[in-house]
Scaffold this active site. Structure first.
Site, short mmCIF file in Angstrom:
data_model
loop_
_atom_site.label_atom_id
_atom_site.label_comp_id
_atom_site.label_asym_id
_atom_site.label_seq_id
_atom_site.Cartn_x
_atom_site.Cartn_y
_atom_site.Cartn_z
N PRO A 110 0.85 -1.20 0.00
CA PRO A 110 0.00 0.00 0.00
C PRO A 110 0.88 1.24 0.00
CG PRO A 110 0.09 -0.96 2.20
CD PRO A 110 0.87 -1.88 1.29
N MET A 111 0.68 2.11 -1.00
CA MET A 111 1.50 3.31 -1.11
C MET A 111 0.60 4.52 -1.32
SD MET A 111 4.65 1.90 -3.48
CE MET A 111 3.58 0.93 -4.56
N GLN A 150 -6.26 -1.05 3.96
CA GLN A 150 -5.33 -0.71 5.03
C GLN A 150 -5.75 0.58 5.74
OE1 GLN A 150 -1.22 1.01 4.89
NE2 GLN A 150 -0.59 -1.08 5.37
N CYS A 181 4.09 3.33 8.78
CA CYS A 181 4.33 4.56 8.02
C CYS A 181 5.23 5.50 8.82
CB CYS A 181 3.02 5.26 7.70
SG CYS A 181 3.27 6.77 6.72
N LYS A 231 1.05 -4.48 9.02
CA LYS A 231 2.32 -4.12 8.39
C LYS A 231 3.05 -3.16 9.32
CE LYS A 231 4.48 -2.59 4.09
NZ LYS A 231 5.29 -1.42 4.46
N HIS A 290 8.66 -4.44 7.22
CA HIS A 290 9.63 -3.68 6.44
C HIS A 290 10.94 -3.67 7.23
CE1 HIS A 290 10.74 -0.39 3.56
NE2 HIS A 290 11.64 -0.21 4.51
N ASN A 335 9.55 -7.12 3.41
CA ASN A 335 9.41 -5.94 2.56
C ASN A 335 10.66 -5.08 2.69
OD1 ASN A 335 7.74 -2.82 2.87
ND2 ASN A 335 8.11 -3.85 0.95
N ASP A 355 13.59 -3.21 -0.38
CA ASP A 355 14.74 -3.30 -1.28
C ASP A 355 14.66 -4.39 -2.35
OD1 ASP A 355 15.77 -1.27 0.21
OD2 ASP A 355 17.37 -2.43 1.16
N GLY A 401 7.02 -2.65 -3.21
CA GLY A 401 6.43 -1.33 -3.26
C GLY A 401 7.01 -0.49 -4.37
#
Length: 331
Positions: free
Chosen positions: A18-19, A72, A102, A141, A171, A204, A206, A228
């Protein structure tokens, strides 16, 4: 078979992250076609949903072809998060995902997103209340921790599993790192190898090539990988990774005709979903990504971001195909 609740995702699913301002339905359409196994909406403000803000409500839009798909949510108030989870459940996604990762100031400084990594009891309480309020699987996440001194993801993973989440995506950076430096997957592997853990663990950070995806799958043993930034302007990455897993061969980069076709599909959906003016305006941010690495493309990009109708954009894209018809375009 990797499963989130009763949702079957295949042997090694590839997830679209989700971005914000990226993962809208038009973008998800091209990524689904590109091979994404599970996708998420842009993260949605719980306060926005509670206030019935139009922008937040629109982000609830999901389409049958996208399934399985998760909505999300983020927020710092437990009551608002529960209320927003109930609203999101009514939109009929396949799962609800909570954003505890985030790092941006506008989110974290309001006590939401990665800020909850500084208050694990509140994170656990919030998650437990959301799990209780919905019949859908709840996933999370998050990041390794707030900073290098507080990498508490092992504790977080165990406690969140204990109160009922069905999958965890991590992440491999701290909040302080933002998106700088190299993602550290060693703690992700530690969680996956923890005998107490039985839910899917997704990594998540790289992964931007099929070769790296295979390396990380083998080295760290995760159940799947979330992608992502590498998918922005390059939705083909999912199928390229799958092909490499199966054959050990690297697919050729998409040629100009395929780049233009994907761009047109994205544009058409953008206009249909957002309307002519906004759909064309917001599409402008994507052109440089779809044609990244193409030599001498700047004049075309300048024209693409200046025109104001869908027909004009389509005509320029047809010119692009003609101009590059005799050359080999590589990424």
């Amino acid at each position: 078979m990797v499963k989130i609740g009763q949702i079957e995702l295949g042997e090694f699913p590839l997830l679209l992250a989700p971005m914000e301002d990226v993962s809208d339905p038009p973008f998800r359409a091209v990524c689904k076609e590109g091979g994404a196994d599970l996708m998420y909406t842009e993260f949605i403000s719980s306060e926005g949903l509670i206030r019935d803000a139009a922008k937040s409500r629109q982000k609830l839009d999901i389409f049958e072809y996208e399934r399985p798909i998760g909505i999300q949510l983020f927020g710092g108030d437990i009551g608002n998060m529960v209320g927003s989870a109930e609203i999101a459940t009514a939109a009929n996604p396949d799962l609800i995902d909570i954003n505890y990762g985030c790092p941006v100031k506008a989110v974290a400084c309001r006590g939401a997103g990665a800020a909850l990594l500084q208050d694990i009891p509140k994170m656990v309480q919030m998650t437990a209340e959301i799990v209780k309020c919905t019949h859908l699987p709840v996933t999370v996440k998050t990041r390794l921790g707030w900073d290098d001194k507080t990498k508490n993801i092992v504790e977080v993973a165990e406690r969140l599993q204990d109160i009922g989440i069905k999958a965890l995506t991590i992440h491999g950076r701290t909040r302080v790192q933002m998106y700088k430096g190299e993602a550290d997957w060693t703690l992700i592997a530690e969680i996956k190898n923890n005998p107490r853990m039985h839910i899917p663990i997704f990594g998540n950070g790289d992964v931007d090539t099929p070769q790296k995806a295979l390396e990380y799958r083998n080295r760290f043993g995760v159940d799947g990988i979330m992608i992502g930034r590498a998918a922005i302007g390059y939705p083909w990455i999912f199928n390229e990774i799958k092909h490499f897993f199966k054959t050990g061969e690297t697919l050729s980069a998409p040629g100009m005709a395929e780049r233009v076709r994907a761009t047109k599909k994205h544009l058409e959906f953008s206009v249909r979903w957002k309307g002519d003016r906004l759909g064309i305006f917001e599409m402008r941010r994507h052109y440089s990504n779809y044609f990244k690495g193409v030599p001498d493309f700047k004049p075309f990009r300048t024209r693409l971001v200046e025109v104001e109708t869908e027909a004009e954009v389509m005509a320029i894209l047809d010119e692009v195909i003609e101009a590059y018809s005799t050359s080999l375009v590589t990424a």
